[in-house]
Design an enzyme around this catalytic site. Structure first.
Site, PDB file in Angstrom:
ATOM      1  N   ARG A 304       1.275  -1.309  -0.148  1.00 19.84           N
ATOM      2  CA  ARG A 304       0.044  -0.063   0.033  1.00 19.84           C
ATOM      3  C   ARG A 304       0.924   1.068   0.205  1.00 19.84           C
ATOM      4  NH1 ARG A 304      -5.605   1.578   0.137  1.00 19.84           N
ATOM      5  NH2 ARG A 304      -6.159  -0.426   0.536  1.00 19.84           N
ATOM      6  N   GLU A 705     -10.194   5.405   6.983  1.00 19.73           N
ATOM      7  CA  GLU A 705      -8.710   5.979   7.031  1.00 19.73           C
ATOM      8  C   GLU A 705      -8.213   7.225   6.506  1.00 19.73           C
ATOM      9  OE1 GLU A 705      -8.061   1.626   4.517  1.00 19.73           O
ATOM     10  OE2 GLU A 705      -6.686   1.782   6.392  1.00 19.73           O
TER      11      GLU A 705
HETATM   12  N1  LUZ Z   1      -5.514  -4.760   5.025  1.00 19.25           N
HETATM   13  C1  LUZ Z   1      -5.705  -5.578   3.982  1.00 19.25           C
HETATM   14  C2  LUZ Z   1      -5.829  -2.944   5.039  1.00 19.25           C
HETATM   15  O1  LUZ Z   1      -5.252  -6.841   4.758  1.00 19.25           O
HETATM   16  N2  LUZ Z   1      -5.235  -4.817   3.369  1.00 19.25           N
HETATM   17  C3  LUZ Z   1      -5.296  -3.850   2.500  1.00 19.25           C
HETATM   18  O2  LUZ Z   1      -5.418  -3.108   1.395  1.00 19.25           O
HETATM   19  C4  LUZ Z   1      -5.684  -2.345   4.043  1.00 19.25           C
HETATM   20  N3  LUZ Z   1      -5.818  -1.768   4.037  1.00 19.25           N
HETATM   21  C5  LUZ Z   1      -5.868  -1.173   4.481  1.00 19.25           C
HETATM   22  C6  LUZ Z   1      -5.909  -1.164   5.714  1.00 19.25           C
HETATM   23  N4  LUZ Z   1      -6.164  -2.615   6.223  1.00 19.25           N
HETATM   24 MO1  MOS Z   2      -6.991  -0.679   8.974  1.00 21.99          MO
HETATM   25  S1  MOS Z   2      -5.191  -0.452   8.658  1.00 21.99           S
HETATM   26  O1  MOS Z   2      -7.840  -2.720   9.686  1.00 21.99           O
HETATM   27  O2  MOS Z   2      -8.074  -0.573   7.889  1.00 21.99           O
END
Ligand code: LUZ
Ligand code: MOS
Length: 748
Positions: A304, A705
């Protein structure tokens, strides 16, 4: 409009996992942590602790009936350390006693001899030693190497950002209850019920159907319970399984801060090239992610980071490389933004650096490089919205960036002891799990014979208001009042194979699944009425709890309809799956279409620095954010305000300090400073008008987020104020920019 649980929350009546009434005979478990950050276990003697009053049992790695393995992406993490310890706080044994005090009281009696080895704490040092998790990855667009020679200006530098502790209100907790068939029911404070179920099954050598996981609600998570609720649930389950008694495990706040993972610290190198007018031609960046001792979610977070390398900007020539570096700290983990904030911090550092060199305001570089609809990201996808420019222009119209700059400049000319600074922070955040397969959800809807409705989904309510949003979807789809809809707990026996409630996608994915399940029921009801009245089913509608035919009331209420349908033996329950359409990603090419859409907005942040004391204060954050057609404006507003303040905390006051041996020193709320209400700026949020319809649920765009990243503007606003005091201040980018750092910048 308010949060579903607000009346319970304000009265302290909401039951979290740690508040659940425990069954008679419940035992309490306390993990025994490694005292050192790296070493070999030479001796582990549990006899004295086992004989301590109240202690029922002791467990070590040898007592695990299945696999001693909890790694989710890469299987590299033991539940209990066997031969080696890799971070201070790593569980090496479990004490189970008839009270929490007895369990904790037996800890000093554990005989533990560890031969200490030198720890590696710095990601660049780990990288140099080849301690890399997975393989480094590179995303590229255009031809960076060719582009530098065409640039008027090329600058390069380094930018580091620190970790962040989640400080969820409820610490990590689980309660495991043995069933009469040898299986277990586990109440876990987790964002990932299925991950907990799968891991417990693996650790105990059970089939998944022998493990039922139930999540009533969480007292906050922010990513800290996406992967890291699992270990504690598995430890409680191990003890409950071995002893045949209910076992509860709850971490104290200090244990939680010491032992659990946080946002990843990053150290990064950037190089940026621009035309004389400030058009960015090329950008090269290398990210060194401090992963901690085990993989946890680090590879996904690293990915990410790469996806968000260029944030809201179009840059024709880009090369971004990222490596996940193994160190001897508790595994760093998901935290709101999931690697994207770290990338955006570096992008803004490069722009700020270039703006200083070109002697133009950073916002002039930002504005002329904003993404436009159709622009290509380094990962191959093209932006499908013009919201970056629209949000920027709307905020500029409301706040007048030029006038704001002039006002701040005038203030700074007339004040010697305090100075103000400004920064604009655009955000463009990809919505979908980057791991494509996770983008699925399911919903089970029961309509009861009195017309009330129970909905079970994969979504976990953690304070973000997802239950409220799903209730709205169900109410709208069924054509009935919100009060008729109740959200059940999240339970692996009712909805199976759940993705974590994460990636800002809980309301989208589970809302879509709920809509599909409700539509099935509506369709059955319409067909039945149409058959009864000999008319086409599409003439029938249900609105405001009334059945309509050709938009005329039929004198049949929802309650009457449901009772009638039941008498006709029409099924009143439905189950539906949803999978986000059209997304894919090819890792061998690092190209694809990974996101359903992008969440977009822009913030203007204003800060004041007290030059005598060195204390920064964030005065205001003004935002235009594209929420699409908001499903619940009150909840969206709360998410935006909370995200901004959490981001400001990460950037300006929350600092994790470790000893040279790798032990955390900031292990309480007295030493780890989170922003309190007094540090909270004025936050003014405007939803983008006439926001284009999105593929999100019912035209809404998700909001979990993205707003956190507006907080990055706080760093640059404070830096701007510092440079008003000392224009010659050498530019360095090291977050958080705490009061101590601002003080030393002014009084070197
Ligand atoms: N969790 C995950 C996340 O497993 N994959 C993601 O792309 C993600 N993105 C944001 C927050 N949690
Ligand atoms: Mo998340 S950082 O558990 O969307």
């Amino acid at each position: 409009m308010k949060h579903d649980d607000a009346p319970l929350h304000v009265r302290g009546a909401a039951r979290y996992v740690r508040d659940l009434p425990v069954p008679q005979g419940t035992l309490y478990a306390a993990p025994v942590p490694s005292p050192v950050s790296h070493g070999k276990i030479k001796m582990l003697d549990i006899a004295a602790a086992a004989a301590h009053e109240g202690v029922a049992a002791m467990f070590t790695a040898r007592d695990i009936p299945g696999q001693n393995q909890i790694g989710s992406i890469i299987q590299d993490e033991p539940l209990l350390a066997a031969d080696e310890v890799d971070y201070a706080g790593q569980p090496v044994a479990l004490i189970v006693a008839d009270s929490m005090a007895a369990a904790r009281g037996a800890r000093p009696l554990i005989g533990l001899e560890i031969e200490s080895l030198p720890p590696v704490l710095d990601p660049r040092q780990a990288y140099a030693r080849g301690e890399i998790i997975g393989v480094p990855r590179t995303f590229a667009l255009g031809d960076v190497d060719q582009a530098w020679s065409r640039c008027h200006l090329v600058v390069s530098g380094r930018a580091d950002s620190g970790g962040q502790e989640h400080i969820y209100l409820e610490t990590q907790t689980a309660l495991a209850i043995p069933r009469d068939d040898g299986g277990l029911k586990v109440f876990s404070a987790t964002q990932s019920p299925t991950l907990v179920q799968r891991t417990i099954a693996r650790v105990l050598g059970l089939a998944m159907h022998q493990v039922e996981v139930d999540v009533p609600r969480l007292g906050g998570a922010f990513g800290g319970k996406e992967d890291q609720a699992t270990a504690w649930a598995a430890l409680a389950a191990l003890a409950a399984f071995r002893l045949g008694r209910p076992v509860k495990l709850t971490l104290s706040r200090q244990e939680d801060i010491r032992w659990t993972g946080k946002r990843h610290p990053y150290s990064s190198d950037y190089k940026i090239g621009l035309t004389e007018q400030g058009k960015i031609l090329a950008y090269e960046v290398t990210f060194y992610q401090n992963a901690g001792a085990y993989a946890d979610l680090s590879p996904a977070i690293l990915e990410r980071t790469l996806f968000h390398t260029t944030n809201s900007y179009f840059i024709p020539h880009v090369r971004a490389t990222a490596a996940s570096c193994r160190t001897h700290l508790p595994p760093f983990t998901a935290f709101r933004g999931f690697g994207a904030p770290q990338a955006m911090f570096v992008m803004e550092a490069a722009i700020t650096h270039a703006a200083a060199a070109l002697q133009i305001p950073a916002m002039e570089i930002q504005r002329q490089n904003l993404l436009r609809s159709g622009d290509e990201f380094p990962y191959g996808m093209r932006l499908q919205t013009d919201s970056p420019v629209r949000c920027w222009e709307e905020l500029d119209k409301r706040q007048d960036f030029q006038a704001s700059r002039a006002r701040v400049a005038a203030f700074n000319r007339s004040h010697t002891l305090t100075k103000k600074g400004l920064a604009v922070m655009p955000v463009c955040f990809g919505i979908s799990f980057t791991t494509t397969l996770l983008n699925q959800a399911a919903s089970l809807v029961h309509v009861y014979t009195d017309g009330s409705v129970g909905v079970s989904t994969a979504a976990v309510e953690m304070g973000q208001g997802v239950n409220r949003k799903i209730r709205r979807v169900a109410a709208r789809t069924l054509g009935i009042g919100l009060d008729r809809i109740r959200m059940e707990s999240t339970n692996t026996s009712r909805v199976a194979n759940t993705s974590p409630t994460a990636a800002s996608s809980g309301a989208d994915l589970n809302g879509h699944a709920t809509r599909l399940a409700c539509l099935q029921i509506v369709e059955r009801l319409k067909q039945a009425i149409a058959a009864e009245h000999g008319c086409p089913a599409d003439e029938i509608g249900i609105e405001q709890e009334e059945v309509l035919r050709a938009r005329q009331r039929m004198d049949l209420s929802w309650e009457q309809l449901v009772a009638w349908a039941y008498s006709r033996r029409i099924p009143l329950s439905a189950y539906a799956n949803y999978a986000t359409p059209g997304i894919h990603f090819d890792k061998s090419k690092e190209k694809g279409h990974p996101f359903a859409y992008h969440a977009v907005g822009t913030a203007l942040v204003e800060a004041t620095v007290d030059g005598l004391r060195g204390v920064p204060r964030i005065d205001s954050v003004k935002i235009v954010h594209d929420v699409g057609r908001s499903l619940d404006p009150a909840i969206d507003l709360g998410q935006i305000e909370g995200g901004v303040v959490q981001g400001i905390g990460w950037m300006t006051c929350e600092e994790l300090v470790y000893s040279p041996e790798g032990k955390i020193l900031t292990d309480g709320m007295s030493t780890y400073k989170v922003p309190d209400i007094g540090a909270t700026p004025e936050v003014i949020v405007t939803f983008l008008d006439e926001a284009p319809q999105s593929v999100g649920i019912l035209g809404a765009k998700t909001v979990g987020e993205p707003p956190l990243m507006y907080g990055i503007g706080a760093y640059y606003a404070v830096l701007d104020a510092l440079r008003a005091f000392r224009p010659e201040l050498p530019l360095s980018f090291q977050a958080p920019l705490t009061a101590e750092r601002t003080f030393w910048a002014l009084w070197p």
